[in-house]
Design a protein around this motif. Structure first.
Motif, short mmCIF file in Angstrom:
data_model
loop_
_atom_site.label_atom_id
_atom_site.label_comp_id
_atom_site.label_asym_id
_atom_site.label_seq_id
_atom_site.Cartn_x
_atom_site.Cartn_y
_atom_site.Cartn_z
N LYS A 55 -13.73 -3.67 -16.22
CA LYS A 55 -12.45 -4.24 -15.79
C LYS A 55 -12.67 -5.55 -15.03
N ALA A 56 -13.66 -5.55 -14.12
CA ALA A 56 -13.94 -6.78 -13.36
C ALA A 56 -14.41 -7.90 -14.28
N LEU A 57 -15.23 -7.56 -15.28
CA LEU A 57 -15.72 -8.58 -16.21
C LEU A 57 -14.56 -9.16 -17.02
N PHE A 58 -13.68 -8.29 -17.51
CA PHE A 58 -12.56 -8.77 -18.32
C PHE A 58 -11.59 -9.59 -17.47
N ASP A 59 -11.39 -9.19 -16.20
CA ASP A 59 -10.55 -9.99 -15.30
C ASP A 59 -11.14 -11.39 -15.14
N LYS A 60 -12.46 -11.44 -15.05
CA LYS A 60 -13.17 -12.72 -14.85
C LYS A 60 -12.95 -13.68 -16.02
N VAL A 61 -12.81 -13.12 -17.23
CA VAL A 61 -12.60 -13.98 -18.41
C VAL A 61 -11.12 -14.01 -18.83
N ASP A 62 -10.25 -13.60 -17.89
CA ASP A 62 -8.79 -13.65 -18.10
C ASP A 62 -8.32 -12.86 -19.30
N LEU A 63 -8.86 -11.66 -19.45
CA LEU A 63 -8.39 -10.75 -20.50
C LEU A 63 -7.99 -9.43 -19.85
N PRO A 64 -6.75 -8.97 -20.06
CA PRO A 64 -6.36 -7.69 -19.50
C PRO A 64 -6.94 -6.55 -20.35
N LEU A 65 -7.74 -5.68 -19.73
CA LEU A 65 -8.38 -4.59 -20.47
C LEU A 65 -7.43 -3.40 -20.50
N THR A 66 -6.91 -3.09 -21.69
CA THR A 66 -5.90 -2.02 -21.79
C THR A 66 -6.51 -0.64 -22.07
N ARG A 67 -7.79 -0.58 -22.38
CA ARG A 67 -8.39 0.72 -22.72
C ARG A 67 -8.82 1.48 -21.46
N THR A 118 -22.43 -8.60 -31.04
CA THR A 118 -21.54 -9.74 -31.14
C THR A 118 -21.56 -10.51 -29.83
N THR A 119 -21.58 -11.84 -29.92
CA THR A 119 -21.62 -12.67 -28.72
C THR A 119 -20.39 -13.57 -28.57
N SER A 120 -19.44 -13.49 -29.49
CA SER A 120 -18.28 -14.37 -29.43
C SER A 120 -17.13 -13.70 -28.67
N ARG A 121 -16.27 -14.53 -28.10
CA ARG A 121 -15.16 -14.04 -27.27
C ARG A 121 -14.19 -13.18 -28.06
N ASP A 122 -14.09 -13.40 -29.37
CA ASP A 122 -13.09 -12.67 -30.16
C ASP A 122 -13.28 -11.14 -30.11
N VAL A 123 -14.52 -10.68 -29.96
CA VAL A 123 -14.73 -9.24 -29.86
C VAL A 123 -14.19 -8.72 -28.53
N LEU A 124 -14.33 -9.51 -27.47
CA LEU A 124 -13.76 -9.11 -26.17
C LEU A 124 -12.24 -9.05 -26.24
N GLU A 125 -11.65 -10.02 -26.92
CA GLU A 125 -10.19 -10.02 -27.09
C GLU A 125 -9.73 -8.77 -27.84
N ALA A 126 -10.49 -8.40 -28.88
CA ALA A 126 -10.13 -7.21 -29.65
C ALA A 126 -10.29 -5.94 -28.82
N ILE A 127 -11.37 -5.86 -28.05
CA ILE A 127 -11.59 -4.69 -27.18
C ILE A 127 -10.48 -4.61 -26.13
N ALA A 128 -10.13 -5.75 -25.55
CA ALA A 128 -9.10 -5.77 -24.50
C ALA A 128 -7.78 -5.23 -25.02
N SER A 129 -7.44 -5.59 -26.25
CA SER A 129 -6.15 -5.17 -26.80
C SER A 129 -6.19 -3.76 -27.39
N GLY A 130 -7.39 -3.18 -27.46
CA GLY A 130 -7.50 -1.83 -28.01
C GLY A 130 -7.79 -1.77 -29.49
N SER A 131 -7.93 -2.95 -30.13
CA SER A 131 -8.16 -2.95 -31.59
C SER A 131 -9.63 -3.12 -31.96
N GLY A 132 -10.48 -3.32 -30.97
CA GLY A 132 -11.89 -3.57 -31.26
C GLY A 132 -12.67 -2.30 -31.52
#
Length: 199
Positions: A55-67, A118-132
């Motif tokens: 949660k702290a990591l996702f907050d740091k990169v401005d992504l709300p972690l919904t899982r 995976t090292t690209s931000r798109d996987v973090l975006e997918a995880i944050a939204s619950g689709s990753g």
């Protein structure tokens, strides 16, 4: 004079630190090897959590972690190289037969044996939204060995090796991963001597 036997390819294997490996980073570590070739090796330590959670990591990169299952999961210290970058080890996005022509994420390494990194931000975006990917281990930094370095460390009795089991990475409590990795070899920690033996 006969040549030394070739080291097997340790991609998709665990490196398990021997007790004699007195290193602040790698002592008592389990490293998942993502890539091993004559040019060197790359892996992620899977049992050394950092002080921040996801949660702290996702907050740091401005992504709300919904899982909810990931909110308090630890971020891992993957190794001493590029510690400011995130590396996401996760289950394969598609089964081998169903793999699309282009990868789902912009920077993914497929590891023979089933996992992906995976090292690209798109996987973090997918995880944050619950689709990753459902099964993930996120680390800061990675571990690397130059040409011949890992082979030399194996020769020095620094590591045990065993084929990786994803259940140790994703389903085993962090504190038990070292012991569980050893159990894949039929060993317990008390059976290991801190002294390196050379015939």
């Amino acid at each position: 004079m006969s040549e030394a036997p070739a080291t097997p390819n340790l991609t998709n294997h665990f490196l398990i630190a021997m007790p004699g490996l007195q290193d602040p980073i790698f002592g008592l570590s389990v490293v998942y090897v993502c890539e091993h070739s004559p040019r060197g090796a790359l892996g992620l330590v899977i049992n050394k959590p950092c002080e921040i959670d996801l949660k702290a990591l996702f907050d740091k990169v401005d992504l709300p972690l919904t899982r909810p299952d990931l909110q308090t999961a630890p971020v891992f210290y993957g190794g001493p190289v590029q510690t400011e970058r995130g590396f996401v080890l996760h289950e394969a996005t598609f089964a081998e037969a169903d793999k699309p022509e282009h990868p789902v994420y912009s920077s993914t390494m497929s590891i023979p044996g089933g996992l992906e990194m995976t090292t690209s931000r798109d996987v973090l975006e997918a995880i944050a939204s619950g689709s990753g990917p459902r099964q993930v281990l996120i680390s800061l930094g990675y571990s690397a060995w130059s040409e011949g370095q890992l082979e030399a460390e194996l020769g020095d009795n620094s590591w045990l090796t065993v084929a990786a089991d994803a259940r140790v990475i994703f389903d085993t409590p962090v504190a038990e991963r070292y012991t569980q990795a050893l159990k894949l070899l039929g060993l317990e920690p008390w059976m290991l001597s801190p002294q390196a033996g050379h015939a």
